[in-house]
Design a protein around this motif. Structure first.
Motif, PDB file in Angstrom:
ATOM      1  N   GLY A 176       0.888  -1.293   0.018  1.00 31.79           N
ATOM      2  CA  GLY A 176      -0.014  -0.031   0.107  1.00 31.79           C
ATOM      3  C   GLY A 176       0.886   1.159  -0.300  1.00 31.79           C
ATOM      4  O   GLY A 176       2.017   1.149   0.263  1.00 31.79           O
ATOM      5  N   VAL A 177       0.262   2.397  -0.499  1.00 28.68           N
ATOM      6  CA  VAL A 177       0.838   3.540  -0.460  1.00 28.68           C
ATOM      7  C   VAL A 177       0.051   4.710   0.089  1.00 28.68           C
ATOM      8  O   VAL A 177      -1.245   4.647  -0.056  1.00 28.68           O
ATOM      9  N   ASP A 178       0.505   5.662   1.139  1.00 27.20           N
ATOM     10  CA  ASP A 178      -0.073   6.743   1.740  1.00 27.20           C
ATOM     11  C   ASP A 178       0.399   8.010   1.155  1.00 27.20           C
ATOM     12  O   ASP A 178       1.733   8.079   1.085  1.00 27.20           O
ATOM     13  N   LEU A 179      -0.574   8.937   0.943  1.00 24.03           N
ATOM     14  CA  LEU A 179      -0.010  10.238   0.388  1.00 24.03           C
ATOM     15  C   LEU A 179      -0.612  11.195   1.056  1.00 24.03           C
ATOM     16  O   LEU A 179      -1.947  11.090   1.440  1.00 24.03           O
ATOM     17  N   PRO A 180      -0.030  12.379   1.641  1.00 25.43           N
ATOM     18  CA  PRO A 180      -0.493  13.277   2.388  1.00 25.43           C
ATOM     19  C   PRO A 180      -1.499  14.512   1.758  1.00 25.43           C
ATOM     20  O   PRO A 180      -1.643  15.626   2.287  1.00 25.43           O
ATOM     21  N   HIS A 181      -1.877  14.177   0.608  1.00 24.52           N
ATOM     22  CA  HIS A 181      -2.561  15.272  -0.141  1.00 24.52           C
ATOM     23  C   HIS A 181      -4.061  14.456  -0.896  1.00 24.52           C
ATOM     24  O   HIS A 181      -3.810  13.016  -1.067  1.00 24.52           O
ATOM     25  N   PRO A 182      -4.795  15.079  -1.218  1.00 23.38           N
ATOM     26  CA  PRO A 182      -5.701  14.628  -2.068  1.00 23.38           C
ATOM     27  C   PRO A 182      -5.427  14.149  -3.581  1.00 23.38           C
ATOM     28  O   PRO A 182      -4.258  14.373  -3.809  1.00 23.38           O
ATOM     29  N   PRO A 183      -6.083  13.114  -4.108  1.00 21.64           N
ATOM     30  CA  PRO A 183      -5.440  12.707  -5.415  1.00 21.64           C
ATOM     31  C   PRO A 183      -5.405  13.868  -6.515  1.00 21.64           C
ATOM     32  O   PRO A 183      -6.400  14.652  -6.405  1.00 21.64           O
ATOM     33  N   LEU A 184      -4.348  13.902  -7.006  1.00 21.04           N
ATOM     34  CA  LEU A 184      -4.365  15.068  -8.184  1.00 21.04           C
ATOM     35  C   LEU A 184      -4.517  14.364  -9.434  1.00 21.04           C
ATOM     36  O   LEU A 184      -5.071  15.302 -10.225  1.00 21.04           O
ATOM     37  N   ALA A 185      -4.567  13.267  -9.726  1.00 22.18           N
ATOM     38  CA  ALA A 185      -4.896  12.688 -10.741  1.00 22.18           C
ATOM     39  C   ALA A 185      -5.857  11.428 -10.551  1.00 22.18           C
ATOM     40  O   ALA A 185      -6.033  11.466  -8.921  1.00 22.18           O
ATOM     41  N   PRO A 186      -6.628  10.940 -11.319  1.00 20.38           N
ATOM     42  CA  PRO A 186      -7.601   9.702 -10.926  1.00 20.38           C
ATOM     43  C   PRO A 186      -6.602   8.726 -10.072  1.00 20.38           C
ATOM     44  O   PRO A 186      -5.690   8.369 -10.464  1.00 20.38           O
ATOM     45  N   PRO A 187      -7.339   8.124  -8.883  1.00 19.06           N
ATOM     46  CA  PRO A 187      -6.703   7.184  -8.041  1.00 19.06           C
ATOM     47  C   PRO A 187      -6.220   5.967  -8.989  1.00 19.06           C
ATOM     48  O   PRO A 187      -5.194   5.441  -8.597  1.00 19.06           O
ATOM     49  N   ALA A 188      -6.739   5.665 -10.061  1.00 17.75           N
ATOM     50  CA  ALA A 188      -6.243   4.431 -10.775  1.00 17.75           C
ATOM     51  C   ALA A 188      -4.905   4.757 -11.401  1.00 17.75           C
ATOM     52  O   ALA A 188      -3.964   3.745 -11.641  1.00 17.75           O
ATOM     53  N   THR A 189      -4.716   6.145 -11.576  1.00 15.38           N
ATOM     54  CA  THR A 189      -3.367   6.419 -12.149  1.00 15.38           C
ATOM     55  C   THR A 189      -2.327   6.190 -11.160  1.00 15.38           C
ATOM     56  O   THR A 189      -1.167   5.599 -11.386  1.00 15.38           O
ATOM     57  N   TYR A 190      -2.483   6.580  -9.869  1.00 16.31           N
ATOM     58  CA  TYR A 190      -1.550   6.377  -8.902  1.00 16.31           C
ATOM     59  C   TYR A 190      -1.349   4.634  -8.656  1.00 16.31           C
ATOM     60  O   TYR A 190      -0.305   4.118  -8.329  1.00 16.31           O
ATOM     61  N   GLU A 191      -2.361   3.939  -8.778  1.00 18.18           N
ATOM     62  CA  GLU A 191      -2.500   2.458  -8.652  1.00 18.18           C
ATOM     63  C   GLU A 191      -1.717   1.934  -9.528  1.00 18.18           C
ATOM     64  O   GLU A 191      -0.882   0.791  -9.292  1.00 18.18           O
ATOM     65  N   ALA A 192      -1.713   2.244 -10.638  1.00 15.91           N
ATOM     66  CA  ALA A 192      -1.233   1.671 -11.801  1.00 15.91           C
ATOM     67  C   ALA A 192       0.554   2.137 -11.694  1.00 15.91           C
ATOM     68  O   ALA A 192       1.029   1.031 -11.915  1.00 15.91           O
ATOM     69  N   PHE A 193       0.800   3.204 -11.377  1.00 14.99           N
ATOM     70  CA  PHE A 193       2.033   3.654 -11.056  1.00 14.99           C
ATOM     71  C   PHE A 193       2.693   2.567  -9.797  1.00 14.99           C
ATOM     72  O   PHE A 193       3.821   2.090 -10.109  1.00 14.99           O
ATOM     73  N   PHE A 194       1.895   2.639  -8.802  1.00 15.72           N
ATOM     74  CA  PHE A 194       2.636   1.927  -7.631  1.00 15.72           C
ATOM     75  C   PHE A 194       2.450   0.367  -7.733  1.00 15.72           C
ATOM     76  O   PHE A 194       3.306  -0.321  -6.842  1.00 15.72           O
ATOM     77  N   GLY A 195       1.376   0.154  -8.141  1.00 14.77           N
ATOM     78  CA  GLY A 195       1.106  -1.220  -8.326  1.00 14.77           C
ATOM     79  C   GLY A 195       0.407  -1.698  -7.077  1.00 14.77           C
ATOM     80  O   GLY A 195       0.770  -2.859  -6.641  1.00 14.77           O
ATOM     81  N   ALA A 196      -0.161  -0.914  -6.266  1.00 15.41           N
ATOM     82  CA  ALA A 196      -0.723  -1.087  -5.211  1.00 15.41           C
ATOM     83  C   ALA A 196      -1.950  -0.310  -4.767  1.00 15.41           C
ATOM     84  O   ALA A 196      -1.875   0.846  -5.453  1.00 15.41           O
TER      85      ALA A 196
END
Length: 341
Positions: A165-185
């Protein structure tokens, strides 16, 4: 004003160019010398670097700019520190070395291995603070730094590295799916800190191809580059207090044991450095409390407990002393600023 090596923006020019933007224009707009986009060892103000990222992301309508730039980066941007990391015998020792010498790349950045924030057995968290305590982390800059760290760990460990899992201290800047595709989690937003969660067993994984002779040469070079201030005990105490806060009110005895010092010796060394354990504890509490108030909706009583205060009224008194206003007022100001943004 803290400075960072220009290697931290490696890949920004290529990313902006791919979006049909003028990288030099955004650098100047953010207060950077455009030459910093083409070299690794130019010292640049961290605020200017963060501003450049935010301006380019907004103007080019590229909310995942930080992640895209991270896709261009690898361990080599850390210079001699990369050699020490790559030649460490285990993942744990590579992370310890990174934590110890990351300040040579960016003085305000800190890397800390912590217990899982969700309390899951067998899970560890690697927390990445990209700004000094009390300074709000820039969203694009945070995405870039955590994304680059994620890629660096993958390059060290290979396919065995799968973040939980990944935690970020800000709201999603892009669609959450973009983050999950990058980190694979799975990725959670508006969390207290930027961190990667992974199985604790990875710390014991041996790194292939490490060369102890090269590692020792790299470590000696890093030690030679380190200023005398690196030997100060106050930064280490501050980090220890930060780690212990969630477990109750940190005591000097517990911190002294972590540093293998007698409490009186620790107090004396802190006094020689012009501070004290009580002052450091207060500073860390203030920083952590503000982060919880500005980035989460946790009840005030829970925030008080997380910074080692016995009750909500103690948090209110401390808040008035720190910032001249109540905790609720601090939270409302942060919420209104996010709404405007």
């Amino acid at each position: 004003m803290p400075f960072i090596r220009s290697a931290g923006l490696r890949g920004l020019r290529a990313t902006i160019t791919s979006l049909d933007g003028d990288a030099d224009h955004y650098a100047r707009l953010g207060g950077l010398d455009p030459a910093a986009l083409d070299a690794d060892d130019i010292l640049m103000p961290d605020l200017a670097a963060a501003t450049t990222l935010e301006l380019a992301a907004a103007d080019l309508d590229c909310p995942d700019l930080g992640l895209r730039v991270a896709g261009h980066q690898d361990l080599s941007l850390l210079g001699p520190l990369a050699l020490a990391i790559q030649n460490a015998p285990t993942v744990a020792e590579a992370l310890e070395c990174t934590s110890r010498y990351l300040f040579l790349h960016a003085p305000a950045m800190r890397l800390t291995l912590e217990p899982d924030p969700d309390g899951v057995d067998g899970v560890a968290a690697l927390r990445y603070d990209v700004t000094a305590p009390g300074v709000a982390p820039p969203p694009q800059g945070t995405d870039l730094c955590l994304g680059s760290l994620h890629r660096a760990i993958r390059s060290l460990i290979g396919e065995d590295y799968e973040p939980l899992g990944v935690d970020l201290p800000h709201p999603p800047l892009a669609p959450p799916a973009t983050y999950e595709a990058f980190f694979g989690a799975p990725v959670r937003f508006d969390r207290p800190s930027a961190l990667l969660r992974f199985p604790s067993r990875l710390n014991d994984v041996a790194l292939t191809g490490s060369d102890e002779r090269v590692r020792q040469l790299a470590l000696q070079h890093l030690a030679d580059l380190s200023p005398a201030e690196a030997a100060l005990v106050a930064p280490t105490v501050r980090s220890a207090v930060d780690q212990l806060l969630g477990t109750g009110a940190p005591e000097i005895g517990a911190v002294a044991r972590m540093l293998s010092l007698h409490p009186r010796t620790l107090q004396r060394r802190l006094a020689d450095e012009g501070t004290s354990f009580a002052l450091i504890l207060d500073e860390v509490r203030s920083s952590v409390a503000r982060r919880y108030l500005e980035t989460t909706d946790l009840p005030l009583s829970q925030v008080a407990g997380l910074i080692g205060l016995s009750e909500q009224s103690a948090l209110t008194r401390a808040s008035r002393r720190w910032w001249g206003q109540t905790p609720l007022a601090v939270r409302r100001v942060a919420q209104s600023q996010r709404t405007v943004a």
